[in-house]
Design a protein around this motif. Structure first.
Motif, PDB file in Angstrom:
ATOM      1  N   VAL A  30       0.842  -1.192   0.000  1.00 31.74           N
ATOM      2  CA  VAL A  30       0.000   0.000   0.000  1.00 31.74           C
ATOM      3  C   VAL A  30       0.880   1.245   0.000  1.00 31.74           C
ATOM      4  N   GLU A  31       1.942   1.220   0.780  1.00 33.47           N
ATOM      5  CA  GLU A  31       2.826   2.389   0.898  1.00 33.47           C
ATOM      6  C   GLU A  31       3.454   2.757  -0.449  1.00 33.47           C
ATOM      7  N   THR A  32       3.883   1.748  -1.197  1.00 33.06           N
ATOM      8  CA  THR A  32       4.504   2.020  -2.497  1.00 33.06           C
ATOM      9  C   THR A  32       3.482   2.582  -3.471  1.00 33.06           C
ATOM     10  N   ILE A  33       2.313   1.978  -3.518  1.00 29.06           N
ATOM     11  CA  ILE A  33       1.247   2.482  -4.401  1.00 29.06           C
ATOM     12  C   ILE A  33       0.892   3.913  -4.021  1.00 29.06           C
ATOM     13  N   TRP A  34       0.709   4.159  -2.734  1.00 26.11           N
ATOM     14  CA  TRP A  34       0.338   5.498  -2.262  1.00 26.11           C
ATOM     15  C   TRP A  34       1.412   6.518  -2.640  1.00 26.11           C
ATOM     16  N   SER A  35       2.671   6.155  -2.466  1.00 27.29           N
ATOM     17  CA  SER A  35       3.749   7.102  -2.778  1.00 27.29           C
ATOM     18  C   SER A  35       3.747   7.475  -4.257  1.00 27.29           C
ATOM     19  N   LEU A  36       3.408   6.542  -5.128  1.00 26.91           N
ATOM     20  CA  LEU A  36       3.344   6.836  -6.558  1.00 26.91           C
ATOM     21  C   LEU A  36       2.116   7.693  -6.897  1.00 26.91           C
ATOM     22  N   LEU A  37       0.972   7.362  -6.345  1.00 29.90           N
ATOM     23  CA  LEU A  37      -0.247   8.111  -6.651  1.00 29.90           C
ATOM     24  C   LEU A  37      -0.202   9.554  -6.164  1.00 29.90           C
ATOM     25  N   THR A  38       0.510   9.810  -5.092  1.00 29.25           N
ATOM     26  CA  THR A  38       0.495  11.146  -4.492  1.00 29.25           C
ATOM     27  C   THR A  38       1.712  11.997  -4.844  1.00 29.25           C
ATOM     28  N   ASP A  39       2.583  11.499  -5.706  1.00 30.91           N
ATOM     29  CA  ASP A  39       3.777  12.239  -6.131  1.00 30.91           C
ATOM     30  C   ASP A  39       3.564  12.765  -7.550  1.00 30.91           C
ATOM     31  N   PHE A  40       3.473  14.074  -7.703  1.00 30.54           N
ATOM     32  CA  PHE A  40       3.254  14.677  -9.017  1.00 30.54           C
ATOM     33  C   PHE A  40       4.244  14.173 -10.056  1.00 30.54           C
ATOM     34  N   LYS A  41       5.515  14.094  -9.672  1.00 31.58           N
ATOM     35  CA  LYS A  41       6.567  13.754 -10.631  1.00 31.58           C
ATOM     36  C   LYS A  41       6.470  12.328 -11.152  1.00 31.58           C
ATOM     37  N   SER A  42       5.829  11.430 -10.417  1.00 32.43           N
ATOM     38  CA  SER A  42       5.769  10.033 -10.847  1.00 32.43           C
ATOM     39  C   SER A  42       4.663   9.756 -11.869  1.00 32.43           C
ATOM     40  N   TRP A  43       3.663  10.603 -11.960  1.00 32.78           N
ATOM     41  CA  TRP A  43       2.518  10.327 -12.836  1.00 32.78           C
ATOM     42  C   TRP A  43       2.883  10.047 -14.293  1.00 32.78           C
ATOM     43  N   VAL A  50      -0.239  11.217 -19.708  1.00 37.52           N
ATOM     44  CA  VAL A  50       0.122  12.343 -18.840  1.00 37.52           C
ATOM     45  C   VAL A  50       1.575  12.739 -19.109  1.00 37.52           C
ATOM     46  N   GLN A  51       1.744  14.002 -19.443  1.00 32.61           N
ATOM     47  CA  GLN A  51       3.090  14.517 -19.693  1.00 32.61           C
ATOM     48  C   GLN A  51       3.572  15.414 -18.563  1.00 32.61           C
ATOM     49  N   HIS A  52       2.643  15.962 -17.824  1.00 31.17           N
ATOM     50  CA  HIS A  52       3.006  16.843 -16.716  1.00 31.17           C
ATOM     51  C   HIS A  52       1.880  16.869 -15.675  1.00 31.17           C
ATOM     52  N   VAL A  53       2.262  17.165 -14.467  1.00 28.67           N
ATOM     53  CA  VAL A  53       1.310  17.462 -13.400  1.00 28.67           C
ATOM     54  C   VAL A  53       1.920  18.629 -12.643  1.00 28.67           C
ATOM     55  N   GLN A  54       1.151  19.664 -12.473  1.00 33.03           N
ATOM     56  CA  GLN A  54       1.670  20.850 -11.806  1.00 33.03           C
ATOM     57  C   GLN A  54       0.730  21.276 -10.693  1.00 33.03           C
ATOM     58  N   SER A  55       1.281  21.416  -9.503  1.00 35.04           N
ATOM     59  CA  SER A  55       0.492  21.922  -8.396  1.00 35.04           C
ATOM     60  C   SER A  55       0.226  23.402  -8.630  1.00 35.04           C
ATOM     61  N   LEU A  56      -0.996  23.806  -8.384  1.00 35.85           N
ATOM     62  CA  LEU A  56      -1.336  25.219  -8.480  1.00 35.85           C
ATOM     63  C   LEU A  56      -1.203  25.899  -7.125  1.00 35.85           C
ATOM     64  N   ASP A  57      -0.808  25.117  -6.105  1.00 31.80           N
ATOM     65  CA  ASP A  57      -0.663  25.623  -4.747  1.00 31.80           C
ATOM     66  C   ASP A  57       0.776  25.552  -4.252  1.00 31.80           C
ATOM     67  N   GLY A  58       1.708  25.101  -5.090  1.00 35.61           N
ATOM     68  CA  GLY A  58       3.063  24.830  -4.629  1.00 35.61           C
ATOM     69  C   GLY A  58       3.106  23.436  -4.035  1.00 35.61           C
ATOM     70  N   GLY A  59       4.249  22.969  -3.660  1.00 28.26           N
ATOM     71  CA  GLY A  59       4.372  21.635  -3.083  1.00 28.26           C
ATOM     72  C   GLY A  59       4.608  20.583  -4.159  1.00 28.26           C
ATOM     73  N   GLU A  60       5.027  19.409  -3.708  1.00 32.19           N
ATOM     74  CA  GLU A  60       5.377  18.337  -4.636  1.00 32.19           C
ATOM     75  C   GLU A  60       4.469  17.125  -4.533  1.00 32.19           C
ATOM     76  N   ASN A  61       3.599  17.090  -3.529  1.00 34.85           N
ATOM     77  CA  ASN A  61       2.719  15.942  -3.331  1.00 34.85           C
ATOM     78  C   ASN A  61       1.279  16.398  -3.158  1.00 34.85           C
ATOM     79  N   PHE A  62       0.374  15.475  -3.461  1.00 36.33           N
ATOM     80  CA  PHE A  62      -1.041  15.742  -3.282  1.00 36.33           C
ATOM     81  C   PHE A  62      -1.408  15.737  -1.804  1.00 36.33           C
TER      82      PHE A  62
END
Length: 164
Positions: A30-43, A50-62
């Motif tokens: 679960v931890e590995t799956i969660w870390s991938l789903l919540t990390d913008f850079k891994s998507w 998906v070519q990019h994911v960009q936070s509109l609030d700053g930060g690197e994770n959901f």
């Protein structure tokens, strides 16, 4: 599974012309799956198209309330994380830039199992833009999520093997 997803009233499955689910047993934690789903850079590594994911609030994770921009289903999309229970559930709702009235809600439920975890993803979509895309390729959204789950499982198991 419906009772575990906190559907916005207007995007409940019974009110949405496009509704689909996908699920997969994964030999990763679960931890590995969660870390991938919540990390913008891994998507881009596992999410088809998906070519990019960009936070509109700053930060690197959901996190709960995170606003982000990405390109899903070939569309530039604005979304906000609306459910966030670490290691268990995450969901976001949003719309394509070309049609604010075409909305979608995508939820993930992660359940530990004896050999890893069970992934359940469910999405509802409505509005003219999504309906037109579905008319052109009726199975496109479901097939994209099947590929998404397979890619996610492959990357997660490879990551765990490399940690050895």
């Amino acid at each position: 599974m419906y009772e575990t997803i906190q559907w916005p009233e207007e995007l409940k499955p019974s009110r949405s012309p496009i509704h689909f689910t996908n699920e997969l047993e994964v030999s990763a934690s679960v931890e590995t799956i969660w870390s991938l789903l919540t990390d913008f850079k891994s998507w881009p590594a596992f999410y088809p198209g998906v070519q990019h994911v960009q936070s509109l609030d700053g930060g690197e994770n959901f996190g709960l309330g995170t606003r982000f921009e990405t390109n899903l289903a070939g569309q530039d999309v604005f979304a906000t994380v609306q459910e966030f229970e670490p290691m268990t559930r995450i969901a976001w709702g949003g719309y394509p830039k070309v049609s604010k009235i075409s909305k979608a809600y995508h939820a993930w439920i992660i359940t530990p199992t004896a050999r890893g975890c069970h992934l359940w993803t469910e999405e509802t979509m409505q509005g003219p833009h999504w309906l037109e895309l579905a008319k052109q390729a009726p199975d496109v959204f479901w097939l994209t999520h099947e590929k998404l789950l397979g890619n996610l499982a492959e990357i997660a198991t490879a990551r765990e093997r490399s940690r050895g």
